[in-house]
Structure formats: structure tokens, C-alpha cells
Write a protein that holds these residues in place. Structure first.
Motif, PDB file in Angstrom:
ATOM      1  N   GLY A  27      43.022  39.369  31.311  1.00  6.27           N
ATOM      2  CA  GLY A  27      43.057  40.585  32.124  1.00  6.27           C
ATOM      3  C   GLY A  27      43.306  40.270  33.596  1.00  6.27           C
ATOM      4  N   GLY A  28      43.926  39.131  33.859  1.00  7.43           N
ATOM      5  CA  GLY A  28      44.170  38.720  35.246  1.00  7.43           C
ATOM      6  C   GLY A  28      45.288  39.508  35.920  1.00  7.43           C
ATOM      7  N   ALA A  29      45.917  40.449  35.167  1.00  6.35           N
ATOM      8  CA  ALA A  29      46.912  41.337  35.778  1.00  6.35           C
ATOM      9  C   ALA A  29      46.310  42.718  36.047  1.00  6.35           C
ATOM     10  N   GLY A  30      45.041  42.887  35.697  1.00  3.70           N
ATOM     11  CA  GLY A  30      44.376  44.173  35.905  1.00  3.70           C
ATOM     12  C   GLY A  30      43.718  44.235  37.283  1.00  3.70           C
ATOM     13  N   TYR A  31      43.030  45.325  37.523  1.00  3.38           N
ATOM     14  CA  TYR A  31      42.483  45.575  38.871  1.00  3.38           C
ATOM     15  C   TYR A  31      41.480  44.492  39.300  1.00  3.38           C
TER      16      TYR A  31
ATOM     17  N   GLY B 164      40.465  41.838  37.602  1.00  2.00           N
ATOM     18  CA  GLY B 164      40.935  40.501  37.224  1.00  2.00           C
ATOM     19  C   GLY B 164      41.907  39.930  38.241  1.00  2.00           C
ATOM     20  N   SER B 165      42.883  40.720  38.675  1.00  2.00           N
ATOM     21  CA  SER B 165      43.921  40.183  39.572  1.00  2.00           C
ATOM     22  C   SER B 165      43.321  39.822  40.933  1.00  2.00           C
TER      23      SER B 165
ATOM     24  N   GLY C  40      47.673  46.143  32.655  1.00  3.35           N
ATOM     25  CA  GLY C  40      47.859  45.352  33.877  1.00  3.35           C
ATOM     26  C   GLY C  40      49.307  45.385  34.362  1.00  3.35           C
ATOM     27  N   HIS C  41      49.540  44.705  35.489  1.00  4.14           N
ATOM     28  CA  HIS C  41      50.862  44.722  36.121  1.00  4.14           C
ATOM     29  C   HIS C  41      51.274  43.290  36.410  1.00  4.14           C
ATOM     30  N   ARG C  42      52.480  42.939  36.017  1.00  2.00           N
ATOM     31  CA  ARG C  42      52.974  41.583  36.260  1.00  2.00           C
ATOM     32  C   ARG C  42      52.926  41.242  37.757  1.00  2.00           C
ATOM     33  N   ASP C  43      53.253  42.250  38.587  1.00  2.83           N
ATOM     34  CA  ASP C  43      53.281  42.009  40.032  1.00  2.83           C
ATOM     35  C   ASP C  43      51.895  41.789  40.636  1.00  2.83           C
ATOM     36  N   ALA C  44      50.868  42.140  39.887  1.00  3.30           N
ATOM     37  CA  ALA C  44      49.510  41.947  40.414  1.00  3.30           C
ATOM     38  C   ALA C  44      49.058  40.497  40.248  1.00  3.30           C
ATOM     39  N   VAL C  45      49.785  39.737  39.422  1.00  4.66           N
ATOM     40  CA  VAL C  45      49.368  38.355  39.154  1.00  4.66           C
ATOM     41  C   VAL C  45      49.784  37.458  40.312  1.00  4.66           C
ATOM     42  N   HIS C  46      48.843  36.739  40.859  1.00  6.89           N
ATOM     43  CA  HIS C  46      49.126  35.854  41.983  1.00  6.89           C
ATOM     44  C   HIS C  46      50.220  34.854  41.598  1.00  6.89           C
TER      45      HIS C  46
ATOM     46  N   TYR D  35      28.896  45.317  36.167  1.00  9.75           N
ATOM     47  CA  TYR D  35      29.402  45.975  37.377  1.00  9.75           C
ATOM     48  C   TYR D  35      28.937  47.417  37.414  1.00  9.75           C
ATOM     49  N   PHE D  36      28.632  47.875  38.609  1.00  7.30           N
ATOM     50  CA  PHE D  36      28.449  49.302  38.824  1.00  7.30           C
ATOM     51  C   PHE D  36      29.844  49.839  39.192  1.00  7.30           C
ATOM     52  N   ASN D  37      30.070  50.556  40.273  1.00  8.11           N
ATOM     53  CA  ASN D  37      31.398  51.163  40.445  1.00  8.11           C
ATOM     54  C   ASN D  37      32.303  50.317  41.335  1.00  8.11           C
ATOM     55  N   ALA D  38      33.213  49.587  40.700  1.00  5.63           N
ATOM     56  CA  ALA D  38      34.139  48.715  41.429  1.00  5.63           C
ATOM     57  C   ALA D  38      35.137  49.566  42.210  1.00  5.63           C
ATOM     58  N   CYS D  39      35.425  49.166  43.441  1.00  7.02           N
ATOM     59  CA  CYS D  39      36.394  49.918  44.243  1.00  7.02           C
ATOM     60  C   CYS D  39      36.866  49.061  45.407  1.00  7.02           C
ATOM     61  N   GLY D  40      37.806  49.592  46.190  1.00  8.70           N
ATOM     62  CA  GLY D  40      38.338  48.838  47.323  1.00  8.70           C
ATOM     63  C   GLY D  40      39.539  47.998  46.914  1.00  8.70           C
ATOM     64  N   ALA D  41      40.098  47.302  47.897  1.00 12.30           N
ATOM     65  CA  ALA D  41      41.334  46.557  47.669  1.00 12.30           C
ATOM     66  C   ALA D  41      41.414  45.394  48.645  1.00 12.30           C
ATOM     67  N   THR D  42      42.360  44.476  48.384  1.00 11.95           N
ATOM     68  CA  THR D  42      42.720  43.479  49.396  1.00 11.95           C
ATOM     69  C   THR D  42      44.034  43.968  50.014  1.00 11.95           C
ATOM     70  N   GLU D  43      44.612  43.175  50.915  1.00 13.92           N
ATOM     71  CA  GLU D  43      45.892  43.589  51.494  1.00 13.92           C
ATOM     72  C   GLU D  43      46.950  43.693  50.402  1.00 13.92           C
ATOM     73  N   GLU D  44      46.898  42.773  49.438  1.00 10.76           N
ATOM     74  CA  GLU D  44      47.990  42.669  48.466  1.00 10.76           C
ATOM     75  C   GLU D  44      47.723  43.317  47.123  1.00 10.76           C
ATOM     76  N   ARG D  45      46.462  43.509  46.782  1.00 12.51           N
ATOM     77  CA  ARG D  45      46.148  44.013  45.445  1.00 12.51           C
ATOM     78  C   ARG D  45      45.148  45.161  45.485  1.00 12.51           C
ATOM     79  N   GLY D  46      45.391  46.152  44.611  1.00 12.79           N
ATOM     80  CA  GLY D  46      44.509  47.314  44.583  1.00 12.79           C
ATOM     81  C   GLY D  46      44.458  47.938  43.203  1.00 12.79           C
TER      82      GLY D  46
END
Ligand code: UFG
Length: 326
Positions: free
Chosen positions: A7-11, A13-14, A36-42, A168-179
Motif C-alpha cells: 500500500g505504499g502508493a496509498g495516502y 503508505g506513500s 493507490g497512485h503510481r505517482d505517489a510512490v517515491h 490510527y485515529f483520523n489521519a489527515c494533512g499532507a507533505t509538499e509532494e504527497r497528499g
């Protein structure tokens, strides 16, 4: 450390992969790209396009790369959907998880981290919820995670594979590159931000007659980077310590109305809201006590403040209004 991340292409996970690579670890992502999204994978991670339902594929990935540890994110994750599709959740989450666990044991993987959930605590007797709370899964989704937690208990006892279950309780937020980019989106913060982006007319509040200060549900929102950090600390701790379970949140609750109000302040958009009926399966209040992971691993959230969390999500959504490339 070499880590295989399903799941490393998911929210979540990535973003954990991003943090692992930042910390200098080697990462292999195993993902079927169903959600998941291919572009989300580092770009520095090895990517295997594979499905956990295919036992030979996951066995080959483990045999080839010989990871020191596994982080298992790949899963269906929606409480409400699981009430409508119980067989899909109970079958796929459990069978796929078991294929992975069995392959891990067979190939001598020593450390395993499971993405678990606050949905284990449907009828909490104390708030905030600590690890001693009675487990009462609130949905087939929560049940599927609880069953995987139990499998891991036996793998430790019988084969010495150490594990950490992170609820996990409610995961949220993002980095510059992934959300966060789900299709369809069902989570409160990205939906509210879609209204601010003009992609949605309004947000519907699922019930305002709960036994809470303003009548709307209260949740513990935790930044995804803080979750990622907890995975990395737990994986390191398992190298020479016992198996463990941690509840992960900020220890503070915010109501649906407070989230919307904060998003109005952050975005400067009026974000029209209207009250609709309750969503089945939603408990009134869920707040975590994360004292145990703080004490044992020294975990400290970097983004405990709701406003900052929403600001990071808003930056990502503004930069990626249509999410990842489809
Ligand atoms: N909500 C609304 N309107 C919406 C969407 C959500 O009012 O359009 C409310 C919900 O009723 C809930 C709160 O906003 O009270 C948060 O809802 P989310 O759907 O964002 O998150 P959940 O609390 O339902 O679920 C999340 C994860 C699950 C996990 C659970 C654990 O998605 O995987 O937290 O508590 F199991």
C-alpha cells in the motif's frame, strides 16, 4: 534497514515511504494500484505492481528482496463502506493480510507493522482511549483489523515474529509532494477543501444531535507525517524489543463544526455547510491517548495543531486540485 511497504502508493503508505527514504532507509513498495497512485510512490523506492491476493507474487517479492521488516498498509479502509460490503472487507482484508503474514513467516521476516484502527473501540468506557480499552470492533472493517492483530499475536508466540499494531485515529494533512486523493472521497477534511476549491457546492454535516458540546461528532485528527514517524520508531524498536500496540492520535478532539470553521479561516472561503442525517456507524467521540508510545518510544507529534494540519492539506490540494495523475 530494508522495508517492504504494502500500500505504499496509498495516502498514509506513500507518505511513510517518503519519510523512510528521508531517513536513509531502503524501501520496496508492493501495491496493486487499485486505490493507490503510481505517482505517489517515491522515485527512490523499488516499485512492484502486485496484488496480495496473489500469494506467489508477494512470496516472490519477499524472497527476492529479503526485507528486514514489513509495513502493511494495503487494505480497504472505510467504516461505512464495510457496513454495506461486509464480505469484501472480511474476506479481502483478512485473506490478503494472511497471505502476507504467512509469506513473511516463511521467509523469516523478523518485524511486522500493521495499520490498525480506532474502529476497534466502538464502545469506549474511558476517553481518551488507551491501549487497555476493551476491544469492540465497530464494523466489519474494524473486525478485519482486529483479526489480523490476533494472527500477529500467534505468529509472535509460535515463530517469534515481532509486530507492532498502530491504531490510527483520523489521519489527515499532507507533505509538499504527497497528499490525500481517494476516489470517491469520503473524508471530512479533503471534502471541506474541495468546497473551498469550488469543486463542490457545500459540505453536509452528518448529524448535529450527538451528545457532544456542539452536537456534531468529535474526532482526534493526526497528521500523516506524525503517523509515518510512529511507524519508523516502532520498526526500529522491534529490532531489539517486544511486540507492541499503540493508539495514535493527538489526545485532543475537534468537532465537525470546528473542522469546518478552521478550514474557513485557513482558506478564506465561506465553505457553506448544511446538516444532514447521521452516517451509520459513526461513534459520537473518538479521542486517543498516545501516552504509551510517547513514553516507550519518545514519539512526539510535530503537527498537533488542527490549523497547521489543515494548512498542510490545503497547500497540497491547491497545488494538486485534481489529485494525482489518473
Ligand atoms: N463527516 C461529515 N460529513 C462528511 C464527511 C464526514 O460530517 O461529508 C464527519 C463524519 O460523520 C465523522 C467525521 O466527519 O464524524 C470524520 O469522518 P471521516 O469520514 O473523515 O473519518 P472517520 O472518522 O469516519 O474514519 C476515519 C478513517 C477510518 C478509521 C476511523 C477511525 O477513515 O479508516 O477514522 O476512527 F477507521
Amino acid at each position: 534497514m530494508k522495508v517492504l511497504v504494502t500500500g505504499g502508493a496509498g495516502y498514509i503508505g506513500s507518505i511513510t515511504v517518503e519519510q523512510l527514504i528521508k531517513a536513509g532507509e531502503e524501501v520496496i513498495v508492493f501495491d496493486n494500484l487499485y486505490q493507490g497512485h503510481r505517482d505517489a510512490v517515491h522515485p527512490d523506492a523499488i516499485f512492484i505492481h502486485g496484488d496480495l491476493a496473489d500469494k506467489a507474487a508477494i512470496e516472490e517479492a519477499i524472497a527476492t528482496h529479503k526485507p528486514d521488516g514489513i509495513m502493511h498498509f494495503a487494505s480497504y479502509t472505510l467504516v461505512g463502506e464495510s457496513m454495506e460490503k461486509p464480505f469484501m472487507y472480511l474476506r479481502d482484508n483478512i485473506v490478503n493480510g494472511l497471505n502476507l503474514i504467512e509469506s513473511a513467516v516463511k521467509h523469516g521476516v523478523q518485524r511486522f507493522i500493521l495499520s490498525s484502527t480506532a474502529n476497534l473501540f466502538d464502545q469506549p468506557e474511558r476517553m481518551p482511549i488507551d491501549e487497555n480499552e476493551r476491544i469492540v470492533p465497530g464494523s466489519p472493517y474494524g473486525e478485519s483489523k482486529f483479526i489480523l492483530e490476533r494472527y500477529l499475536h500467534w505468529m509472535d508466540r509460535l515463530y517469534g515474529m515481532r509486530y507492532a499494531c498502530l491504531r490510527y485515529f483520523n489521519a489527515c494533512g499532507a507533505t509538499e509532494e504527497r497528499g490525500e486523493d481517494h476516489d470517491p472521497e469520503t473524508h471530512l477534511i479533503p471534502l471541506v477543501l474541495q468546497v473551498a476549491l469550488g469543486q463542490r457546492e457545500k459540505i453536509v454535516i452528518f448529524g448535529d444531535d450527538y451528545d457532544t458540546p456542539d452536537g456534531t461528532c468529535v474526532r482526534d485528527y493526526i497528521h500523516v507525517v506524525d503517523l509515518a514517524e510512529a511507524h519508523i520508531l516502532a520498526m526500529r524498536a522491534l529490532a531489539d524489543g517486544p511486540s507492541r500496540r499503540y493508539n495514535l492520535g493527538n489526545g485532543r478532539g475537534f468537532s465537525v463544526k470546528q473542522v469546518i470553521e478552521t478550514a474557513r479561516e485557513v482558506t478564506g472561503h465561506p465553505i457553506p455547510a448544511e446538516v444532514g442525517p447521521r452516517r451509520p456507524g459513526d461513534p459520537a467521540i473518538l479521542i486517543a491517548s498516545s501516552e504509551t508510545i510517547m513514553r516507550e518510544l519518545g514519539w512526539r507529534p510535530q503537527y498537533p495543531d488542527l490549523r497547521t494540519i489543515i494548512e498542510t492539506a490545503w497547500r497540497w490540494h491547491r497545488a494538486h486540485p485534481d489529485g494525482y495523475e489518473k
